[in-house]
Design an enzyme around this catalytic site. Structure first.
Site, PDB file in Angstrom:
ATOM      1  N   HIS A 216       0.808  -1.218   0.000  1.00  0.00           N
ATOM      2  CA  HIS A 216       0.000   0.000   0.000  1.00  0.00           C
ATOM      3  C   HIS A 216       0.843   1.271   0.000  1.00  0.00           C
ATOM      4  O   HIS A 216       0.318   2.353  -0.243  1.00  0.00           O
ATOM      5  CB  HIS A 216      -0.973  -0.029   1.187  1.00  0.00           C
ATOM      6  CG  HIS A 216      -2.132  -0.952   0.943  1.00  0.00           C
ATOM      7  ND1 HIS A 216      -3.406  -0.714   1.398  1.00  0.00           N
ATOM      8  CD2 HIS A 216      -2.207  -2.124   0.261  1.00  0.00           C
ATOM      9  CE1 HIS A 216      -4.213  -1.696   1.021  1.00  0.00           C
ATOM     10  NE2 HIS A 216      -3.496  -2.566   0.335  1.00  0.00           N
ATOM     11  N   SER A 220      -0.510  -1.145  -6.086  1.00  0.00           N
ATOM     12  CA  SER A 220      -0.240  -2.299  -6.935  1.00  0.00           C
ATOM     13  C   SER A 220       0.476  -1.885  -8.206  1.00  0.00           C
ATOM     14  O   SER A 220       0.260  -0.801  -8.735  1.00  0.00           O
ATOM     15  CB  SER A 220      -1.562  -2.974  -7.320  1.00  0.00           C
ATOM     16  OG  SER A 220      -2.193  -3.500  -6.198  1.00  0.00           O
ATOM     17  N   LYS A 244     -14.705  -7.744  -7.890  1.00  0.00           N
ATOM     18  CA  LYS A 244     -13.904  -8.596  -8.775  1.00  0.00           C
ATOM     19  C   LYS A 244     -13.239  -9.734  -7.981  1.00  0.00           C
ATOM     20  O   LYS A 244     -13.148 -10.869  -8.459  1.00  0.00           O
ATOM     21  CB  LYS A 244     -12.840  -7.733  -9.469  1.00  0.00           C
ATOM     22  CG  LYS A 244     -12.228  -8.429 -10.673  1.00  0.00           C
ATOM     23  CD  LYS A 244     -11.256  -7.506 -11.398  1.00  0.00           C
ATOM     24  CE  LYS A 244     -10.605  -8.237 -12.553  1.00  0.00           C
ATOM     25  NZ  LYS A 244      -9.589  -7.430 -13.231  1.00  0.00           N
ATOM     26  N   ASP A 245     -12.794  -9.405  -6.770  1.00  0.00           N
ATOM     27  CA  ASP A 245     -12.190 -10.448  -5.932  1.00  0.00           C
ATOM     28  C   ASP A 245     -13.228 -11.491  -5.503  1.00  0.00           C
ATOM     29  O   ASP A 245     -12.910 -12.678  -5.380  1.00  0.00           O
ATOM     30  CB  ASP A 245     -11.538  -9.828  -4.694  1.00  0.00           C
ATOM     31  CG  ASP A 245     -10.185  -9.192  -5.034  1.00  0.00           C
ATOM     32  OD1 ASP A 245      -9.691  -9.446  -6.149  1.00  0.00           O
ATOM     33  OD2 ASP A 245      -9.630  -8.458  -4.207  1.00  0.00           O
ATOM     34  N   GLU A 288       5.080 -33.895  -1.378  1.00  0.00           N
ATOM     35  CA  GLU A 288       3.872 -33.364  -2.008  1.00  0.00           C
ATOM     36  C   GLU A 288       4.249 -32.629  -3.298  1.00  0.00           C
ATOM     37  O   GLU A 288       5.373 -32.156  -3.452  1.00  0.00           O
ATOM     38  CB  GLU A 288       3.181 -32.403  -1.030  1.00  0.00           C
ATOM     39  CG  GLU A 288       2.584 -33.104   0.160  1.00  0.00           C
ATOM     40  CD  GLU A 288       1.231 -33.708  -0.152  1.00  0.00           C
ATOM     41  OE1 GLU A 288       1.204 -34.852  -0.666  1.00  0.00           O
ATOM     42  OE2 GLU A 288       0.207 -33.079   0.119  1.00  0.00           O
TER      43      GLU A 288
END
Lengths: 413, 240
Positions: A216, A220, A244-245, A288
């Site tokens: 922040h 971004s 959107k998220d 894994e």
């Protein structure tokens, strides 16, 4: 553009609290009004998705811990008890178990997005490095979590991986004994792995907060990799990116749910449904899937110490990326050569993953060695040298101006 | 023990690094069977479950435990409370009891089974690759070894077992059990039924899981479509 909501009238109580403890101002600033580039594509969803997965993992993990018993004689059976007797225990456990894989899928996409769009470049170097720290903590957490059900792969995976530290000259053996809390992987090992598996996610939460503070600070990055300059280049986070998220979350939960409900053991090894037996080694010890590329690097070196060093270097080298890549252009959209290198690097990682799942002999071994060498050449040779020969395409001057090449390019958007 | 143990682990590790096939025993591909519990909507066939339970009880349970299953769980097979009480009573148990282990401990099990420890079957289907196919193939996979293969005394040859030499004698033969529902008890039928029963024992939650999954995924689909619409609507504001 909506009016900044901080100017909207607050109720008396919220006003009272906010004057004394400005949580509401903070939420408004960082989550509601927070100015975000308007041109983020769907690859930018994976950061917030990773955060949500982390929360779900912690919640399901806390409930599992209420029923799990970290003792070599009881661990395996306590997990089965969760699966069979605890109300919806199977659901919680399968969410958590598959969640580990989902978490890594999301985070790997998030990392490759950063590599593609140059999100690690100034002024976001520390943001990137904090991300690598989160990744390392995740790997440790996932490894220890995999040990807890105390199946055959749990036990032997723990044995192989902790034994890596014995490659350290002179102090290697004492370190391994110290890690185990004894002279083999045994009850003290399981106990401490449980304690640390519970602790580490909260460390991750802490580093995630630092990651967000760093994010922040400058906001971004975006698919064009240029800074927002003009008014209207940035839009408030809410409602544009919240909605959107949420859309992205819906898709992710559907993928996650498909595994949980219809193929819950897809990512797992059948051997881990056999209780741990120190006297019987599984035919094929594999970690894994999310560790397989690193496992391939480890095994491609015929020297144990060399393999261990190279494996850890493969992760740590990521932290140097902001300084290895000297190009001032962030986004690969305007870097024709880096774009090609990126895709080769991605394929190379997938090859390493495949190699890691195979027995180290014949073709996989040779391929693994080539891919390992290439992995490091990418970071130490190609990326640093690229800047000298690459002719970047002209950058647009605004996030809003749509140049034809941006509109039509099929990359990643 | 520490040093030898460490060395052994290191040797295992080295084997992984440089081996020339330390696990060189080739198994043929497993025959692919159809199961009632396959696919998204598959459920356990109740008749197969009950017959499979009968095979487990009359054949397998002599040597193999089923420690995670309690008599009360058998309700899922379609048995009545009274029937479950009767089944438990055969082993002097209550419905809330877990299935008893056939041997008091591992040593006793090995002593009685030519040195081998018959594995508990509660999770056997989940604990093997392609579990249902593998277990059925194994049950039917007893053949005469090719010439020149020496078996240790008391061992049998099985096409699908790792290393082919198995301590379990061929467990099934035609008409070994008399099915309560009159189904002809061929080896194939018994193997199929007992695998279905063991698949249930491994994943008793499967039917509930799939059922809930369909509901939750439907809900998520609606949620996602709605969010897609809301997103489109919200972002349209920017174009204005």
């Amino acid at each position: 553009m909506s009016m900044p909501s901080s100017e909207k009238k607050k109720s008396g109580f919220i006003q009272w609290v906010d004057e004394r403890l400005p949580v509401f101002t903070f939420i408004n600033k960082e989550l509601v009004d927070y100015p975000t580039p308007r041109n983020l594509n769907y690859w930018w969803n994976f950061g917030s998705l990773a955060g949500i997965v982390l929360v779900i993992m912690i919640l399901t993990g806390i409930f599992l811990a209420m029923f799990y018993t970290p003792h070599v004689d009881h661990a395996f059976n306590s997990v089965e008890r969760i699966m069979r007797e605890v109300n919806y225990g199977w659901l919680i456990r399968y969410i958590h178990m598959n969640g580990a894989s989902i978490f890594f899928i999301v985070v790997y996409i998030h990392m490759f997005r950063g590599l593609y769009y140059g999100s690690y470049k100034a002024p976001r170097e520390l943001l990137w490095i904090l991300g690598v720290v989160i990744f390392l903590l995740m790997m440790a957490t996932a490894f220890m979590g995999y040990v807890l059900p105390w199946g055959q792969m749990s036990y032997w995976g723990a044995t192989v991986i902790t034994n890596l530290f014995s490659a350290i000259p002179i102090i290697g053996d004492p370190i391994v004994t110290w890690l185990w809390g004894g002279f083999s992987v045994a009850n003290p090992t399981l106990n401490r792995f449980f304690a640390l598996h519970y602790l580490f996610p909260f460390l991750i939460v802490g580093v995630v907060f630092l990651h967000l503070i760093a994010l922040h600070q400058h906001g971004s990055n975006n698919p064009l990799g240029i800074d927002a300059k003009k008014p209207g280049d940035k839009i408030p986070f809410h409602p544009y990116y919240t909605v959107k998220d949420l859309l992205g979350l819906g898709v992710l939960l559907m993928v996650w749910g498909s595994f949980v409900f219809f193929a819950p053991n897809f990512f797992g090894e059948p051997d881990n449904y056999i209780p741990a037996d120190p006297l019987v080694t599984p035919e094929h010890i594999v970690p894994e899937w999310y560790f397989l590329p690193y496992y391939a690097i480890l095994r491609s070196v015929p020297d144990k110490l060399g393999g261990v060093v190279l494996m850890f270097s493969a992760v740590f080298i990521l932290t140097l990326m902001p300084w290895l890549d000297r190009s001032p252009i962030r986004s690969a959209r305007f870097r024709p050569l880096y774009k090609i290198l990126f895709w080769i690097f991605l394929v190379n990682c997938l090859i390493l993953g495949w190699v890691g799942s195979q027995k180290p002999e014949g073709l996989p071994l040779i391929l693994g060695r080539i891919a390992t060498v290439y992995y490091f050449i990418h970071f130490l040779g190609l990326v640093p040298l690229l800047n000298r020969i690459e002719r970047p395409q002209p950058l647009p001057d605004s996030l809003q101006k749509k140049s034809p090449s941006v509109e039509k390019s099929g990359d990643c958007s | 023990m520490n040093h030898r143990f460490l060395r052994e682990i290191f040797i295992v590790f080295l084997n992984l690094l440089i081996s020339d096939e330390p696990w060189a025993n080739q198994q043929p591909p497993l025959p692919q069977e159809k199961w009632s519990f396959d696919q998204v909507f598959g459920t356990y066939d109740r008749a197969e479950l009950q017959r499979g339970f009968q095979v487990y009880q009359q054949v397998c349970s002599t040597c193999h435990g089923l420690s995670h299953i309690s008599y009360r769980h058998l309700k899922a097979l379609g048995f009545s409370e009274a029937k479950i009480k009767a089944i438990a009573a055969q082993k002097e148990g209550k419905p809330s009891d877990y299935f008893p282990n056939p041997f008091v401990n591992e040593k006793a099990a090995r002593a009685a089974n030519n040195g081998a420890n018959p594995p508990d079957l509660s999770l056997i289907i989940k604990a093997r690759k392609e579990g249902p196919h593998y277990v059925k193939a194994l049950l039917k996979g007893y053949i005469e070894p090719s010439v020149g293969i020496q078996l240790a005394p008391g061992m049998s040859y099985n096409l699908y077992f790792s290393g082919h030499q198995i301590a379990m004698a061929p467990p099934l033969s035609d008409n070994l059990v008399q099915y309560a529902d009159g189904t002809p008890a061929t080896v194939d039928q018994m193997a199929h039924d007992v695998v279905t029963f063991l698949a249930w024992a491994s994943e008793p939650e499967m039917e509930e899981r799939k059922h809930l999954g369909v509901k939750i995924l439907t809900y998520l689909l609606v949620f996602t479509v709605l969010m897609g619409l809301v997103k489109r609507r919200t972002w349209r504001r920017l174009e204005e």
